[in-house]
Design a protein around this motif. Structure first.
Motif, PDB file in Angstrom:
ATOM      1  N   GLN A  59      45.214  50.150  38.635  1.00  0.00           N
ATOM      2  CA  GLN A  59      46.323  50.317  39.571  1.00  0.00           C
ATOM      3  C   GLN A  59      46.089  49.563  40.875  1.00  0.00           C
ATOM      4  OE1 GLN A  59      49.105  52.000  38.391  1.00  0.00           O
ATOM      5  NE2 GLN A  59      47.811  51.914  36.561  1.00  0.00           N
ATOM      6  N   VAL A  60      44.882  49.670  41.423  1.00  0.00           N
ATOM      7  CA  VAL A  60      44.636  48.997  42.710  1.00  0.00           C
ATOM      8  C   VAL A  60      44.557  47.488  42.531  1.00  0.00           C
ATOM      9  CG1 VAL A  60      43.528  51.041  43.690  1.00  0.00           C
ATOM     10  CG2 VAL A  60      42.107  49.301  42.583  1.00  0.00           C
ATOM     11  N   ARG A  61      44.119  47.025  41.349  1.00  0.00           N
ATOM     12  CA  ARG A  61      44.137  45.583  41.072  1.00  0.00           C
ATOM     13  C   ARG A  61      45.560  45.058  41.085  1.00  0.00           C
ATOM     14  NH1 ARG A  61      42.966  44.865  35.283  1.00  0.00           N
ATOM     15  NH2 ARG A  61      45.216  45.107  35.163  1.00  0.00           N
ATOM     16  N   ASP A  62      46.456  45.762  40.402  1.00  0.00           N
ATOM     17  CA  ASP A  62      47.849  45.332  40.355  1.00  0.00           C
ATOM     18  C   ASP A  62      48.515  45.411  41.718  1.00  0.00           C
ATOM     19  OD1 ASP A  62      47.583  44.875  37.654  1.00  0.00           O
ATOM     20  OD2 ASP A  62      48.561  46.748  37.040  1.00  0.00           O
ATOM     21  N   ALA A  63      48.030  46.314  42.578  1.00  0.00           N
ATOM     22  CA  ALA A  63      48.606  46.458  43.917  1.00  0.00           C
ATOM     23  C   ALA A  63      48.035  45.449  44.903  1.00  0.00           C
ATOM     24  CB  ALA A  63      48.373  47.878  44.435  1.00  0.00           C
ATOM     25  N   GLY A  80      51.523  45.250  50.934  1.00  0.00           N
ATOM     26  CA  GLY A  80      50.982  44.026  51.528  1.00  0.00           C
ATOM     27  C   GLY A  80      49.797  43.429  50.811  1.00  0.00           C
ATOM     28  N   GLY A  81      49.417  43.982  49.677  1.00  0.00           N
ATOM     29  CA  GLY A  81      48.295  43.428  48.934  1.00  0.00           C
ATOM     30  C   GLY A  81      48.692  42.164  48.178  1.00  0.00           C
ATOM     31  N   VAL A  82      47.704  41.371  47.853  1.00  0.00           N
ATOM     32  CA  VAL A  82      47.925  40.149  47.072  1.00  0.00           C
ATOM     33  C   VAL A  82      47.327  40.376  45.692  1.00  0.00           C
ATOM     34  CG1 VAL A  82      47.495  37.675  46.892  1.00  0.00           C
ATOM     35  CG2 VAL A  82      47.852  38.724  49.137  1.00  0.00           C
ATOM     36  N   ALA A  83      48.201  40.473  44.685  1.00  0.00           N
ATOM     37  CA  ALA A  83      47.738  40.781  43.343  1.00  0.00           C
ATOM     38  C   ALA A  83      46.937  39.624  42.758  1.00  0.00           C
ATOM     39  CB  ALA A  83      48.921  41.100  42.435  1.00  0.00           C
ATOM     40  N   THR A  84      45.913  39.961  41.992  1.00  0.00           N
ATOM     41  CA  THR A  84      45.096  38.951  41.332  1.00  0.00           C
ATOM     42  C   THR A  84      45.828  38.413  40.102  1.00  0.00           C
ATOM     43  OG1 THR A  84      43.068  40.049  42.056  1.00  0.00           O
ATOM     44  CG2 THR A  84      42.885  38.535  40.189  1.00  0.00           C
ATOM     45  N   HIS A  85      45.817  37.094  39.935  1.00  0.00           N
ATOM     46  CA  HIS A  85      46.404  36.475  38.752  1.00  0.00           C
ATOM     47  C   HIS A  85      45.344  36.407  37.653  1.00  0.00           C
ATOM     48  CE1 HIS A  85      50.111  35.143  40.815  1.00  0.00           C
ATOM     49  NE2 HIS A  85      49.316  35.067  41.871  1.00  0.00           N
ATOM     50  N   VAL A  86      45.727  36.788  36.450  1.00  0.00           N
ATOM     51  CA  VAL A  86      44.790  36.860  35.333  1.00  0.00           C
ATOM     52  C   VAL A  86      45.354  36.073  34.148  1.00  0.00           C
ATOM     53  CG1 VAL A  86      43.546  38.363  33.740  1.00  0.00           C
ATOM     54  CG2 VAL A  86      44.025  39.141  36.074  1.00  0.00           C
ATOM     55  N   VAL A  87      44.508  35.227  33.569  1.00  0.00           N
ATOM     56  CA  VAL A  87      44.848  34.537  32.327  1.00  0.00           C
ATOM     57  C   VAL A  87      43.708  34.773  31.349  1.00  0.00           C
ATOM     58  CG1 VAL A  87      45.230  32.311  31.195  1.00  0.00           C
ATOM     59  CG2 VAL A  87      46.263  32.769  33.430  1.00  0.00           C
ATOM     60  N   GLU A  88      44.040  35.123  30.122  1.00  0.00           N
ATOM     61  CA  GLU A  88      43.036  35.310  29.079  1.00  0.00           C
ATOM     62  C   GLU A  88      43.225  34.258  27.988  1.00  0.00           C
ATOM     63  OE1 GLU A  88      43.285  39.279  27.606  1.00  0.00           O
ATOM     64  OE2 GLU A  88      42.226  40.142  29.339  1.00  0.00           O
ATOM     65  N   ARG A 114      36.474  40.744  16.530  1.00  0.00           N
ATOM     66  CA  ARG A 114      35.773  39.475  16.309  1.00  0.00           C
ATOM     67  C   ARG A 114      36.401  38.339  17.115  1.00  0.00           C
ATOM     68  NH1 ARG A 114      34.268  39.556   9.797  1.00  0.00           N
ATOM     69  NH2 ARG A 114      33.157  41.550   9.855  1.00  0.00           N
ATOM     70  N   GLU A 115      36.764  38.675  18.337  1.00  0.00           N
ATOM     71  CA  GLU A 115      37.306  37.688  19.262  1.00  0.00           C
ATOM     72  C   GLU A 115      36.370  37.526  20.449  1.00  0.00           C
ATOM     73  OE1 GLU A 115      42.090  37.632  19.370  1.00  0.00           O
ATOM     74  OE2 GLU A 115      41.165  39.480  20.089  1.00  0.00           O
ATOM     75  N   LEU A 116      36.436  36.366  21.055  1.00  0.00           N
ATOM     76  CA  LEU A 116      35.797  36.136  22.339  1.00  0.00           C
ATOM     77  C   LEU A 116      36.912  35.913  23.353  1.00  0.00           C
ATOM     78  CD1 LEU A 116      33.232  35.654  24.057  1.00  0.00           C
ATOM     79  CD2 LEU A 116      33.512  33.216  23.546  1.00  0.00           C
ATOM     80  N   VAL A 117      36.959  36.748  24.376  1.00  0.00           N
ATOM     81  CA  VAL A 117      37.968  36.624  25.426  1.00  0.00           C
ATOM     82  C   VAL A 117      37.328  35.953  26.632  1.00  0.00           C
ATOM     83  CG1 VAL A 117      39.525  37.850  26.989  1.00  0.00           C
ATOM     84  CG2 VAL A 117      39.207  38.664  24.640  1.00  0.00           C
ATOM     85  N   ILE A 118      37.910  34.846  27.068  1.00  0.00           N
ATOM     86  CA  ILE A 118      37.517  34.221  28.323  1.00  0.00           C
ATOM     87  C   ILE A 118      38.593  34.597  29.335  1.00  0.00           C
ATOM     88  CG2 ILE A 118      36.940  32.094  29.532  1.00  0.00           C
ATOM     89  CD1 ILE A 118      35.020  32.778  27.276  1.00  0.00           C
ATOM     90  N   ARG A 119      38.199  35.344  30.338  1.00  0.00           N
ATOM     91  CA  ARG A 119      39.163  35.852  31.322  1.00  0.00           C
ATOM     92  C   ARG A 119      38.977  35.111  32.643  1.00  0.00           C
ATOM     93  NH1 ARG A 119      38.091  41.153  31.095  1.00  0.00           N
ATOM     94  NH2 ARG A 119      39.526  41.342  29.320  1.00  0.00           N
ATOM     95  N   LEU A 120      40.074  34.573  33.156  1.00  0.00           N
ATOM     96  CA  LEU A 120      40.061  33.819  34.407  1.00  0.00           C
ATOM     97  C   LEU A 120      40.906  34.579  35.427  1.00  0.00           C
ATOM     98  CD1 LEU A 120      40.682  31.626  31.812  1.00  0.00           C
ATOM     99  CD2 LEU A 120      39.783  30.111  33.589  1.00  0.00           C
ATOM    100  N   ARG A 121      40.369  34.767  36.635  1.00  0.00           N
ATOM    101  CA  ARG A 121      41.043  35.563  37.656  1.00  0.00           C
ATOM    102  C   ARG A 121      40.963  34.848  38.998  1.00  0.00           C
ATOM    103  NH1 ARG A 121      38.577  39.983  39.118  1.00  0.00           N
ATOM    104  NH2 ARG A 121      36.539  39.398  38.295  1.00  0.00           N
ATOM    105  N   GLY A 122      42.025  34.978  39.780  1.00  0.00           N
ATOM    106  CA  GLY A 122      42.011  34.406  41.115  1.00  0.00           C
ATOM    107  C   GLY A 122      43.269  34.757  41.887  1.00  0.00           C
ATOM    108  N   ALA A 123      43.251  34.494  43.196  1.00  0.00           N
ATOM    109  CA  ALA A 123      44.391  34.826  44.051  1.00  0.00           C
ATOM    110  C   ALA A 123      45.522  33.811  43.922  1.00  0.00           C
ATOM    111  CB  ALA A 123      43.939  34.919  45.508  1.00  0.00           C
ATOM    112  N   ASP A 124      45.198  32.577  43.559  1.00  0.00           N
ATOM    113  CA  ASP A 124      46.186  31.507  43.459  1.00  0.00           C
ATOM    114  C   ASP A 124      46.551  31.311  41.988  1.00  0.00           C
ATOM    115  OD1 ASP A 124      47.510  29.002  43.252  1.00  0.00           O
ATOM    116  OD2 ASP A 124      46.561  28.285  45.076  1.00  0.00           O
ATOM    117  N   GLY A 125      47.773  31.670  41.631  1.00  0.00           N
ATOM    118  CA  GLY A 125      48.185  31.598  40.238  1.00  0.00           C
ATOM    119  C   GLY A 125      48.147  30.194  39.662  1.00  0.00           C
ATOM    120  N   GLU A 126      48.490  29.193  40.474  1.00  0.00           N
ATOM    121  CA  GLU A 126      48.478  27.821  39.985  1.00  0.00           C
ATOM    122  C   GLU A 126      47.053  27.357  39.692  1.00  0.00           C
ATOM    123  OE1 GLU A 126      50.543  25.298  42.663  1.00  0.00           O
ATOM    124  OE2 GLU A 126      52.523  26.217  42.267  1.00  0.00           O
TER     125      GLU A 126
END
Length: 262
Positions: A29-33, A189-197, A233-245
């Motif tokens: 919840q706090v990540r999304d906020a 006023g929080g800046v949500a983290t952008h996540v791509v898997e 049987r998957e490997l997830v590479i998760r990328l996270r950051g404040a700038d979505g681009e």
């Protein structure tokens, strides 16, 4: 990076009798906020341990929000309210809003025939004896224990509002208070983290060492982690950051280096 410290209270958690699902859910919840979790700590039902955890959290200049959950019920092993009062140097006193809430619940229960009396017992009254001068008493439509919010002093070198919230440990009560009361009012006023898997089937994790090192060099503002999923049987590479681009560009580079089967 600013964010949240979560303090889960309960001997049952430390003893392994109950799984701490509250911290896991709160972290989502706090990540999304936009106030992602900086630290999660579990302490027992001892006043000194809770006080020390609150002091550690409040002294962290990056901690804009501190969430303390559990230990605010009606029994003698519920000591969180006492600990919060000690940590914030406040006295314990009966809060009229909290008392009115419990009185209303007991009246409705008596009218429905679920209890024989609407009188507030000493046990229930314990939940109304809270640290003085809360910034807010949060309405708990799922139970009797109130949610509470207190202002924290500014941290050295920090800016903006800082809040400490006290939440019940019962998951359904904690979730309702968080979603309906706490997040909308105190996580603005929080800046949500952008996540791509990016997911790879039957991949060998060690083979991603060089691609990940390249990404860390080219995109130092993007966090990259590998997470093997043994059941699927998957490997997830998760990328996270404040700038979505930037996160999307890093994911595209990863796919160029190691194409994923779609």
């Amino acid at each position: 990076m600013h964010g949240t410290v979560i303090i889960a209270v309960g001997d049952e958690l430390l003893g392994g009798f109950v799984l701490d699902t509250n911290s896991h859910w709160l972290a989502q919840q706090v990540r999304d906020a936009g106030f992602g979790a900086l630290h999660i700590e579990v302490v027992g039902d001892q006043v000194d341990a809770i006080v020390a955890a609150i002091h550690r959290a409040a002294s962290n200049p990056r901690a804009d929000r501190v969430l303390v959950c559990g230990g605010i019920g009606p029994t003698t092993d519920d000591r969180t309210l006492e600990a919060v009062a000690a940590a914030l140097d406040r006295r314990l006193e009966v809060n009229e809003d909290a008392l009115a809430h419990i009185e209303g619940i007991l009246r409705r229960m008596a009218d429905a025939g679920w209890v024989t009396s609407s009188e507030v017992s000493d046990a229930n009254r314990r939940m109304t004896n809270v640290p003085s001068d809360p910034a807010a008493v949060l309405f708990n439509r799922r139970g009797m224990a109130p949610g509470l919010v207190y202002a924290l002093p500014s941290a050295p070198g920090g800016d903006g509002e800082r809040w400490l919230a006290v939440l019940p440990g019962v998951p359904r009560e904690l979730k309702a208070l968080t979603v309906e009361e706490l997040i909308p009012a105190y996580f603005r006023g929080g800046v949500a983290t952008h996540v791509v898997e990016v997911r790879y089937r039957f991949a060998v994790e060690a083979e991603f060492f060089e691609p990940m090192r390249t990404l860390e060099r080219e995109y130092p503002d993007v966090s990259v982690g590998s997470y093997p999923q043994t059941e699927t049987r998957e490997l997830v590479i998760r990328l996270r950051g404040a700038d979505g681009e930037r996160v999307a560009a890093a994911a595209a580079m990863l796919r160029e280096m190691r194409p994923a089967a779609e």
